[in-house]
Motif scaffolding. Structure first.
Motif, PDB file in Angstrom:
ATOM      1  N   HIS A 131       0.773  -1.131   0.213  1.00 15.81           N
ATOM      2  CA  HIS A 131      -0.031  -0.048  -0.099  1.00 15.81           C
ATOM      3  C   HIS A 131       0.968   1.241  -0.036  1.00 15.81           C
ATOM      4  O   HIS A 131       1.898   1.099   0.063  1.00 15.81           O
ATOM      5  CB  HIS A 131      -0.801  -0.016   1.232  1.00 15.81           C
ATOM      6  N   ASP A 133       1.139   5.370   1.833  1.00 13.18           N
ATOM      7  CA  ASP A 133       0.646   6.208   2.735  1.00 13.18           C
ATOM      8  C   ASP A 133       0.287   7.387   2.254  1.00 13.18           C
ATOM      9  O   ASP A 133       1.215   8.180   1.886  1.00 13.18           O
ATOM     10  CB  ASP A 133       1.739   6.318   3.660  1.00 13.18           C
ATOM     11  N   HIS A 187       4.514  -0.274  -0.055  1.00 18.32           N
ATOM     12  CA  HIS A 187       5.411  -1.139   1.067  1.00 18.32           C
ATOM     13  C   HIS A 187       4.452  -2.105   1.589  1.00 18.32           C
ATOM     14  O   HIS A 187       3.372  -1.670   1.687  1.00 18.32           O
ATOM     15  CB  HIS A 187       6.060   0.041   1.703  1.00 18.32           C
ATOM     16  N   ARG A 213       4.114  10.278  11.252  1.00 18.57           N
ATOM     17  CA  ARG A 213       3.760  10.972  10.140  1.00 18.57           C
ATOM     18  C   ARG A 213       3.397  12.514  10.254  1.00 18.57           C
ATOM     19  O   ARG A 213       2.854  12.833  11.485  1.00 18.57           O
ATOM     20  CB  ARG A 213       2.553  10.361   9.179  1.00 18.57           C
TER      21      ARG A 213
HETATM   22 MN    MN Z   1       2.197   2.359   5.520  1.00 21.77          MN
END
Ligand code: MN
Ligand code: SIN
Length: 224
Positions: A131, A133, A187, A213
């Motif tokens: 996926h 981010d 990743h 994040r």
């Molecule tokens: Mn991720």
């Protein structure tokens, strides 16, 4: 690989840097203790439900902002409606030190202010599919810290969830940062190697991963 063999820091792809053994065992234990407390509440750790009816095998708890597919909110409407625990100042500092270590850029590190972390717990059967981010409204790097069992971590490309990709191992104490041209790489975690953790890390079994994040969001209730 033997714990006595030093593993060098490597740039897996431009902007994707792996720093093995970055956290000391004591720092790992402190992080495990903090994560145990966040796992208990105010929003308890759980397996995230996916919109199409599936359930993730990884167990997740968030701080700062709550992530659910595919958005961030202050309160966990999909769990118990509570507001997530605040993102602590010491973790902002840890994120800045991580960025400095990975990129060697003091200015970038000073300007890095993560405001959310997804804390994922993997038992031996848990996996995370490929996926990106991309629910953050900021292109700032993602800082990942791993504690406990070693896993295979797949670093792909920004176009597809398939090859080309590079498989690396993330072990207890490892730092991985992905930003710049690698910020949106696909990743995933195809495998956790059960029983590989040194109990000195504070976890008897399983793997803990913390990704910090920058959401790029502001809370209307906190606006001046
Ligand atoms: Mn991720
Ligand atoms: C994630 O992609 O959010 C977690 C990565 C990891 O567990 O290493």
């Amino acid at each position: 690989m033997s714990a006595l063999t030093p593993r060098p820091a490597t740039e897996v792809a431009p902007g994707a840097v792996h720093v093995p053994g970055w956290l000391t065992p004591e720092q790992q234990r402190e992080l495990v203790a903090a994560c145990r407390s966040w796992a208990a509440g105010p929003v308890p750790i759980r397996r995230t439900r996916l919109p199409r009816g599936g359930v993730m095998s990884v167990q997740t708890v968030c701080i700062g902002w709550h992530w659910q597919p595919y958005k961030y909110t202050r309160t966990a409407g999909d769990v118990n409606g509570e507001r997530v625990a605040p993102f602590p100042g010491w973790m902002v500092q840890l994120g800045r030190r991580a960025l400095l270590q990975a990129y060697g850029d003091q200015q970038a590190a000073d300007g890095y202010t993560p405001d959310t972390a997804l804390i994922n717990f993997y038992d031996g059967q848990a996996r995370l599919g490929m996926h990106q981010d991309k629910d953050e409204r900021s292109t700032a790097p993602v800082v990942s810290l791993s504690i406990g069992d070693t896993c295979a971590f797949r670093v792909g490309n920004t176009e597809t969830r398939t090859k080309p990709y590079t498989d690396i191992e993330l072990a207890s104490g490892d730092l991985f940062v992905f930003g710049g041209p690698s910020r949106y790489v696909y990743h995933g975690v195809p495998k956790v190697y059960e029983g590989t953790a040194d109990p000195a890390c504070g976890l008897r079994s399983g793997r803990l991963n913390i990704t910090m994040r920058v959401t790029g969001l502001t809370d209307p209730e906190e606006a001046q």
